[in-house]
Design a protein around this motif. Structure first.
Motif, short mmCIF file in Angstrom:
data_model
loop_
_atom_site.label_atom_id
_atom_site.label_comp_id
_atom_site.label_asym_id
_atom_site.label_seq_id
_atom_site.Cartn_x
_atom_site.Cartn_y
_atom_site.Cartn_z
N PRO A 205 0.81 -1.22 0.00
CA PRO A 205 0.00 0.00 0.00
C PRO A 205 0.84 1.27 0.00
N VAL A 206 2.08 1.20 0.55
CA VAL A 206 2.97 2.37 0.62
C VAL A 206 4.38 1.91 0.32
N ALA A 207 5.26 2.88 0.09
CA ALA A 207 6.68 2.59 -0.07
C ALA A 207 7.33 2.52 1.31
N GLY A 208 8.28 1.62 1.50
CA GLY A 208 8.96 1.48 2.78
C GLY A 208 9.94 0.34 2.74
N VAL A 209 10.11 -0.31 3.88
CA VAL A 209 10.98 -1.47 3.98
C VAL A 209 10.23 -2.59 4.69
N VAL A 210 10.72 -3.80 4.51
CA VAL A 210 10.14 -4.95 5.18
C VAL A 210 10.63 -4.97 6.63
N GLY A 224 -7.00 -13.92 7.37
CA GLY A 224 -6.61 -13.16 8.55
C GLY A 224 -5.21 -13.45 9.05
N ASP A 225 -4.55 -14.49 8.55
CA ASP A 225 -3.19 -14.80 9.00
C ASP A 225 -2.23 -13.69 8.58
N PRO A 226 -1.33 -13.23 9.50
CA PRO A 226 -0.33 -12.21 9.11
C PRO A 226 0.72 -12.82 8.19
N LEU A 227 1.09 -12.06 7.17
CA LEU A 227 2.06 -12.54 6.18
C LEU A 227 3.33 -11.70 6.17
N LEU A 228 3.18 -10.38 6.21
CA LEU A 228 4.33 -9.48 6.06
C LEU A 228 4.00 -8.17 6.75
N GLU A 229 5.01 -7.52 7.31
CA GLU A 229 4.84 -6.21 7.93
C GLU A 229 5.83 -5.24 7.29
N ILE A 230 5.33 -4.10 6.84
CA ILE A 230 6.18 -3.10 6.20
C ILE A 230 5.94 -1.75 6.86
N GLY A 231 6.89 -0.83 6.66
CA GLY A 231 6.76 0.51 7.21
C GLY A 231 7.78 1.44 6.60
N ASP A 232 7.59 2.74 6.84
CA ASP A 232 8.48 3.77 6.30
C ASP A 232 9.44 4.21 7.40
N PRO A 233 10.75 3.91 7.30
CA PRO A 233 11.69 4.27 8.36
C PRO A 233 11.90 5.76 8.51
N ALA A 234 11.48 6.55 7.53
CA ALA A 234 11.64 8.01 7.66
C ALA A 234 10.67 8.58 8.69
N GLY A 235 9.58 7.90 8.94
CA GLY A 235 8.61 8.36 9.95
C GLY A 235 8.87 7.66 11.26
N MET A 236 9.83 8.16 12.06
CA MET A 236 10.23 7.53 13.30
C MET A 236 9.83 8.39 14.48
N GLU A 237 9.39 7.76 15.56
CA GLU A 237 9.10 8.45 16.81
C GLU A 237 9.58 7.58 17.95
N VAL A 238 9.47 8.09 19.17
CA VAL A 238 9.96 7.37 20.34
C VAL A 238 8.81 7.26 21.35
N GLU A 239 8.61 6.07 21.87
CA GLU A 239 7.64 5.87 22.94
C GLU A 239 8.39 5.62 24.24
N VAL A 240 8.04 6.39 25.27
CA VAL A 240 8.72 6.34 26.56
C VAL A 240 7.69 6.07 27.63
#
Length: 396
Positions: A205-210, A224-240
């Motif tokens: 659905p978007v450009a990113g990395v595996v 419903g089985d999970p197959l792959l997870e992707i995301g954009d590393p440029a959009g990074m945040e920190v949870e504390v």
């Protein structure tokens, strides 16, 4: 006794007393000291956090199928609409010798029924032609009043029955044909691993990395089985996660420094959101704590933290209040006196004296001193329990 003898005895007694006093007096206690000076004091909340991607996408199976082998590796880049997963229909169960023989028999029987239905259709068509010819002959004779009217009606009824027999024979032939096709399909699909139906392709659905892959080799999956997870590393945040007592002191937009992330220079950030709901966490000492997630947005340039990945550990410093040029002492020098106030030991002439102090802002390892000390005073840090007002000390 002469005066000289008395004088010698007096000097000897004095020397004995002096030596006894030196021998019996308490030894000097070794201490560590620091000089009272000026500098900044910052009230800081420190807590551990971890990085996470703002937008992540989990690719799941929309239907049950056979997932083809996954060729993408974790960290591989993907583009928009790139095919990530290919799903084939589930293969039919394989037939053993007995089941295959039964399927072959059903196919042969269906073929025989189809041939029989064809012969029945031919006979029905011949009978229909005969009935139609008989009806035409009798209708011609009936117009000349050479035959009775009921004979003509019977011939017409027989012709209609023959037409219905032809239609019924056609239906039986079509049924036999479908049965033969089904028997042949069961025989064919049970003899190979997969069908020839077209595959389903799942695109990015978007450009990113595996970020994560949930399977590698080809295997059946359910809806419903999970197959792959992707995301954009440029959009990074920190949870504390911070203590709830500290979370109420934090505000959106507050400045944050991120330390121990892999470089000596801290990253800069700001509080984006303090979540309204807390959770219970058991500390390393086995104590239940109420903690709250605080989301921090990284404001430093992307080129500085380009190598940071998802779920990397960082140390967040939230600056609540700061003062730049105040008189300060290490927090390890302070202790409670008998009156319940704060005090330090001041070193003067090889002895210590108890000095009550009024403290101000406290942050990190430093405490602001409002009253009780002067700049340049020498005080004891990490005071020993044996120290008291007037104790002799030796600076280490």
């Amino acid at each position: 006794m002469t005066r000289a003898r008395i004088l010698r005895l007096g000097l000897l007694a004095l020397a004995v007393l002096v030596l006894g006093w030196f021998a019996l007096r308490p030894a000097a206690i070794p201490v560590d000291t620091v000089t009272v000076g000026r500098g900044p004091v910052v009230d800081v909340i420190e807590a551990e956090g971890r990085t996470r991607l703002v937008d992540r996408y989990l690719i799941t199976a929309p239907i049950a199928g056979q997932a083809r082998r996954q060729l993408l590796e974790v960290g591989d880049p993907v583009e928009v609409d790139q095919v990530l997963v290919v799903l084939d229909p589930l293969p039919a169960p394989a037939l053993d010798a007995r089941a295959r023989a039964e399927a072959q028999s059903r196919a042969d029987a269906a073929s025989s029924r189809l041939r029989g239905a064809g012969e029945d259709l031919g006979a029905a068509q011949a009978a229909a032609e005969q009935a139609a010819s008989e009806l035409a002959r009798l209708e011609a004779l009936g117009e000349q009043s050479l035959v009775a009217r009921d004979l003509v009606d019977k011939a017409r009824t027989a012709a209609r029955r023959a037409d219905r027999e032809v239609a019924s024979a056609r239906f039986r032939q079509a049924t036999a044909r479908h049965e033969l096709e089904g028997a042949r399909a069961a025989l064919a699909l049970g003899s190979r691993s997969a069908s020839d139906a077209p595959a389903m392709e799942l695109a990015a659905p978007v450009a990113g990395v595996v970020l994560r892959r949930y399977y590698e080799s080809s295997r059946p999956v359910q809806a419903g089985d999970p197959l792959l997870e992707i995301g954009d590393p440029a959009g990074m945040e920190v949870e504390v996660d911070v203590l709830s007592a500290d979370a109420v002191r934090l505000r959106d937009g507050m400045a944050v420094e991120l330390h121990r992330w892999g470089d000596a220079e801290p990253l800069l950030g700001r509080v984006r959101r303090v979540e309204p709901a807390g959770f219970t966490k058991v500390s390393a000492l086995g104590v239940e704590e109420q903690r709250v997630w605080v989301i921090v947005e990284i404001t430093s340039g992307r080129e500085r933290w380009r190598r940071l990945g998802d779920a990397y550990r960082v140390n967040a410093h939230f600056a609540l209040e700061s003062r730049t040029d105040v008189m300060r002492i290490p927090g390890s020098a302070l202790f409670r006196d008998e009156d319940g106030g704060w005090a330090v030991f001041r070193v003067q002439g090889g002895q210590v004296s108890l000095a009550p102090v009024e403290r101000g802002l406290q942050g990190g390892s430093w405490v602001e001193v409002l009253d009780g000390l002067a700049e340049g005073d020498t005080i004891v840090v990490h005071p020993d329990r044996a120290l008291a007002d007037g104790s002799r000390v030796r600076v280490r």
